[in-house]
Design an enzyme around this catalytic site. Structure first.
Site, PDB file in Angstrom:
ATOM      1  N   MET A  30      -1.247   7.907  -1.935  1.00 32.62           N
ATOM      2  CA  MET A  30      -1.272   6.458  -1.400  1.00 32.62           C
ATOM      3  C   MET A  30      -1.246   7.143   0.080  1.00 32.62           C
ATOM      4  SD  MET A  30       0.765   4.035  -4.251  1.00 32.62           S
ATOM      5  CE  MET A  30       2.672   4.678  -3.652  1.00 32.62           C
ATOM      6  N   LEU A  33       0.647  12.928   3.065  1.00 32.75           N
ATOM      7  CA  LEU A  33       0.560  14.207   1.878  1.00 32.75           C
ATOM      8  C   LEU A  33       1.357  14.728   2.283  1.00 32.75           C
ATOM      9  CD1 LEU A  33      -2.764  14.314   1.601  1.00 32.75           C
ATOM     10  CD2 LEU A  33      -1.511  13.130   0.418  1.00 32.75           C
ATOM     11  N   HIS A  34       1.525  15.363   1.294  1.00 32.32           N
ATOM     12  CA  HIS A  34       3.144  16.621   1.948  1.00 32.32           C
ATOM     13  C   HIS A  34       2.539  17.648   1.413  1.00 32.32           C
ATOM     14  CE1 HIS A  34       4.957  15.587  -2.240  1.00 32.32           C
ATOM     15  NE2 HIS A  34       4.749  14.614  -1.508  1.00 32.32           N
ATOM     16  N   HIS A  37       1.157  16.931  -2.519  1.00 33.87           N
ATOM     17  CA  HIS A  37      -0.535  16.593  -2.451  1.00 33.87           C
ATOM     18  C   HIS A  37      -1.412  17.897  -2.655  1.00 33.87           C
ATOM     19  CE1 HIS A  37       1.850  12.144  -1.564  1.00 33.87           C
ATOM     20  NE2 HIS A  37       1.458  12.382  -2.613  1.00 33.87           N
ATOM     21  N   GLY A 149       0.947  14.964 -10.660  1.00 30.82           N
ATOM     22  CA  GLY A 149       2.032  15.519 -10.489  1.00 30.82           C
ATOM     23  C   GLY A 149       2.847  15.167 -12.128  1.00 30.82           C
ATOM     24  N   ASP A 152       5.674  12.751 -10.790  1.00 33.22           N
ATOM     25  CA  ASP A 152       5.889  11.784 -12.097  1.00 33.22           C
ATOM     26  C   ASP A 152       5.470  11.372 -13.692  1.00 33.22           C
ATOM     27  OD1 ASP A 152       6.351   9.951  -9.333  1.00 33.22           O
ATOM     28  OD2 ASP A 152       4.991  10.960  -8.912  1.00 33.22           O
ATOM     29  N   SER A 188       7.261  11.549  -1.060  1.00 36.79           N
ATOM     30  CA  SER A 188       6.832  10.807   0.277  1.00 36.79           C
ATOM     31  C   SER A 188       8.016  10.327   0.819  1.00 36.79           C
ATOM     32  CB  SER A 188       6.276   9.782   0.422  1.00 36.79           C
ATOM     33  OG  SER A 188       4.492  10.067   0.051  1.00 36.79           O
ATOM     34  N   ARG A 189       9.270  10.054  -0.354  1.00 33.94           N
ATOM     35  CA  ARG A 189      10.255   9.288   0.326  1.00 33.94           C
ATOM     36  C   ARG A 189      11.544  10.291   0.855  1.00 33.94           C
ATOM     37  NH1 ARG A 189       8.316   4.987  -4.336  1.00 33.94           N
ATOM     38  NH2 ARG A 189       7.245   3.548  -3.199  1.00 33.94           N
TER      39      ARG A 189
HETATM   40  O1  PAF Z   1       1.420   9.023  -7.860  1.00 35.79           O
HETATM   41  C1  PAF Z   1       1.355   8.183  -6.697  1.00 35.79           C
HETATM   42  O2  PAF Z   1       0.958   8.433  -5.922  1.00 35.79           O
HETATM   43  C2  PAF Z   1       0.578   6.290  -7.294  1.00 35.79           C
HETATM   44  O3  PAF Z   1       1.152   5.913  -8.375  1.00 35.79           O
HETATM   45  C3  PAF Z   1      -1.218   6.889  -7.191  1.00 35.79           C
HETATM   46  C4  PAF Z   1      -1.768   7.195  -8.737  1.00 35.79           C
HETATM   47  C5  PAF Z   1      -1.779   7.738  -6.121  1.00 35.79           C
HETATM   48  C6  PAF Z   1      -1.604   5.133  -7.888  1.00 35.79           C
HETATM   49  O4  PAF Z   1      -1.344   4.392  -6.945  1.00 35.79           O
END
Ligand code: PAF
Length: 282
Positions: A30, A33-34, A37, A149, A152, A188-189
């Site tokens: 989304m 990026l860090h 990613h 990742g 999650d 990102s948060r």
């Molecule tokens: O992990 C994320 O950044 C999002 O949940 C993903 C997998 C890109 C789906 O929008």
């Protein structure tokens, strides 16, 4: 790096690579990026000839009171980082390309039961939004491999399940969490936090390590361990959302017979909700 926003352009490039017999790895993101990613990108390059990254802030996975409108958009910096990494193709679709219909009328992919536990218990329909957008992106990119990742954990678990259930010919790779020196998982948060808040938030990983150590020493009183973790987290001024002890293979609640564990935590600090987990065996 080539950047495309139109489905036709995406497909034309992918088709050329397919015809040339090249292996394609995909990293959906989304944006904002860090290093976490970028480690997905590095992993993707070890496994394929071409790497495609998507940046799409997916409205379907945000709840009404979540941070969709404020979600950080840093396309120029993201694009520079991906170019430097050697990414071959960046796909940045518009909402109407991914969802041609109003969200409430859109076809979706939903995995029963396990989408509605842990994070899904408080983030209603969040995982439906994730599995729907990932299906759509998989259909567009048609990768051989896709990298997600391990931070999650539940998302990765659901995507593996979805790929298996729907016979999608894609290998799903879980890439280890990248952490700050303090142990805080990259997210990102974290960008919503001050340096002091980031330092305080590192309690999440230290409490997970404590749980792992305790369980590996033979303790099985999960309720007691959870209370100790919660006290620790709240002493650092975070508000616990959940602490869960689960079987890493099934996501069922851990029992006295569990041998492969995942301990998952979510907590609020300032305006951010952070998640983290630790996986281990005894
Ligand atoms: O992990 C994320 O950044 C999002 O949940 C993903 C997998 C890109 C789906 O929008």
């Amino acid at each position: 790096m080539k950047t495309v926003t139109q489905i036709n352009d995406l497909r034309a490039t992918i088709n050329q690579w397919r015809k040339a017999g090249q292996k394609i790895a995909f990293v959906p993101t989304m944006g904002n990026l860090h290093d976490g990613h970028l480690s997905l990108v590095d992993d993707a390059f070890m496994r394929a000839d071409k790497v495609v990254v998507s940046i799409f802030v997916n409205p379907m996975q945000f709840g009404a009171n979540e941070d969709l409108d404020n979600y950080p958009k840093t396309l120029a910096a993201d694009s520079a980082a991906l170019t430097e990494r050697g990414v071959n193709l960046l796909y940045t679709p518009a909402v109407k390309d991914i969802y041609p219909r109003p969200l409430k009328e859109q076809t979706y992919v939903d995995i029963p039961k396990i989408s509605n536990i842990i994070c899904g218990e408080t983030r209603l329909n969040h995982f439906r939004g994730v599995t729907t957008v990932v299906t759509k992106l998989f259909n567009l990119v048609q990768p051989d491999i896709a990298c997600f990742g391990q931070k999650d954990f539940q998302q990765l678990f659901l995507i593996k399940r979805m790929v298996e259930d729907l016979s999608m010919p894609i290998q799903i790779i879980g890439v280890p969490t990248v952490r700050e020196k303090s142990g805080l998982a990259m997210s990102s948060r974290n960008g919503y936090l001050t340096p002091e808040e980031k330092q305080l938030a590192s309690v999440l990983y230290s409490s997970l390590k404590y749980a792992k150590q305790y369980i590996q020493q033979g303790h099985k009183d999960y309720k007691h361990i959870k209370q100790a973790m919660q006290a620790n987290i709240e002493q650092a001024d975070l508000r616990t959302d959940y602490i869960e002890f689960r079987d890493a293979n099934t996501l069922a609640e851990a029992t006295q017979d569990t041998t492969n564990f995942v301990v998952l935590v979510a907590a609020f600090i300032a305006s951010a909700r952070l998640i983290d987990n630790i996986e281990f065996s005894i």
